[in-house]
Design a protein around this motif. Sequence first.
Motif, short mmCIF file in Angstrom:
data_model
loop_
_atom_site.label_atom_id
_atom_site.label_comp_id
_atom_site.label_asym_id
_atom_site.label_seq_id
_atom_site.Cartn_x
_atom_site.Cartn_y
_atom_site.Cartn_z
N ALA A 173 0.83 -1.25 -0.14
CA ALA A 173 0.07 0.17 0.41
C ALA A 173 0.98 1.07 0.40
O ALA A 173 0.54 1.99 -0.69
CB ALA A 173 -0.98 -0.31 1.58
N LEU A 174 1.61 1.31 0.97
CA LEU A 174 2.74 2.11 0.90
C LEU A 174 3.30 3.08 -0.18
O LEU A 174 3.93 3.88 -0.90
CB LEU A 174 4.22 2.32 1.92
CG LEU A 174 3.27 2.61 3.84
CD1 LEU A 174 4.40 1.99 4.28
CD2 LEU A 174 2.71 3.92 3.83
N ARG A 175 3.97 2.08 -1.15
CA ARG A 175 4.67 1.66 -2.18
C ARG A 175 3.59 2.13 -3.49
O ARG A 175 4.52 2.42 -4.16
CB ARG A 175 5.41 0.33 -2.59
CG ARG A 175 6.99 0.10 -1.80
CD ARG A 175 6.90 -1.33 -2.36
NE ARG A 175 8.17 -1.20 -1.66
CZ ARG A 175 8.95 -2.28 -0.85
NH1 ARG A 175 7.81 -4.02 -1.21
NH2 ARG A 175 9.86 -3.17 -0.13
N GLU A 176 2.34 1.66 -3.27
CA GLU A 176 1.53 1.84 -4.26
C GLU A 176 1.42 3.59 -4.64
O GLU A 176 1.17 4.06 -5.21
CB GLU A 176 0.24 0.93 -4.03
CG GLU A 176 0.34 -0.34 -5.46
CD GLU A 176 -0.19 -0.96 -5.06
OE1 GLU A 176 -1.59 -0.46 -4.68
OE2 GLU A 176 -0.10 -2.29 -5.19
N ALA A 177 0.44 3.91 -3.13
CA ALA A 177 0.29 5.48 -2.76
C ALA A 177 1.42 6.69 -3.07
O ALA A 177 1.80 7.66 -3.58
CB ALA A 177 0.47 5.09 -1.28
N PHE A 178 2.94 5.61 -2.15
CA PHE A 178 3.55 7.29 -2.66
C PHE A 178 4.54 6.55 -4.66
O PHE A 178 5.66 7.41 -4.93
CB PHE A 178 4.57 6.36 -2.00
CG PHE A 178 3.90 8.19 -0.58
CD1 PHE A 178 3.49 8.60 -0.19
CD2 PHE A 178 3.70 6.70 0.92
CE1 PHE A 178 3.10 9.53 0.81
CE2 PHE A 178 2.71 7.26 2.01
CZ PHE A 178 2.67 8.53 1.65
N HIS A 179 4.02 5.97 -4.67
CA HIS A 179 5.01 5.16 -6.23
C HIS A 179 6.28 5.51 -6.03
O HIS A 179 7.13 6.22 -7.45
CB HIS A 179 4.51 6.74 -7.70
CG HIS A 179 2.92 6.65 -6.94
ND1 HIS A 179 1.87 6.01 -8.29
CD2 HIS A 179 1.35 8.35 -6.96
CE1 HIS A 179 1.07 6.57 -7.96
NE2 HIS A 179 1.03 7.65 -7.57
#
Length: 186
Positions: free
Chosen positions: A61-67
């Motif tokens: 989720a963090l990687r996707e949210a912050f690309h």
Amino acid sequence: MKTIALVGESGCGKGLFIEILKKLLPGKRIVSVRFSDVLSDILAILDIEKSRDNIDTLVTALREAFHDEGLLVGAMRKRLQDIDADIVILDGLRKEKEVSFVHEREGLLVYVAVDENIRFERLSKRTEKSDEAGMTWERFKEQSMAAPQVQIRHIGETMADATLENNSILEEFESAIARFIAEHDF
């Protein structure tokens, strides 16, 4: 400060590598830091169970949210600022950007490889994560095919500076680590 980064699937023996390294190099100040420590801290703050699934969900989720596939590199860089050690061990890399960070530090990437049957046996007996105790073979295979574990294998098999197998008795793994130490002048 020398850097060793460990990559390996769950139950491969990364923790054991660290214990043996400390035993074989008693005069060295060795500090280990896990890439997942920051994720465990976040889960604790949120009062959410520390399970493999929750850690994987959070980091995805963090990687996707912050690309940003290398999201944990900044946290690791910050954690390493105040560490005073002869050798720092970065435990649990999962992404190629994390490998780049290791190479920035002129570190070595070590893949700890182990047969899946041995990993299953080890994981089903330990309780590091809440969902490991009593793990079934089906659940183990499901987790092994999940993206994080597949990425770990890919990084280990294609990018590691050294591969150490941990399929046998403790003494053989210790001998492999001793050879690694000698080859890389620790």
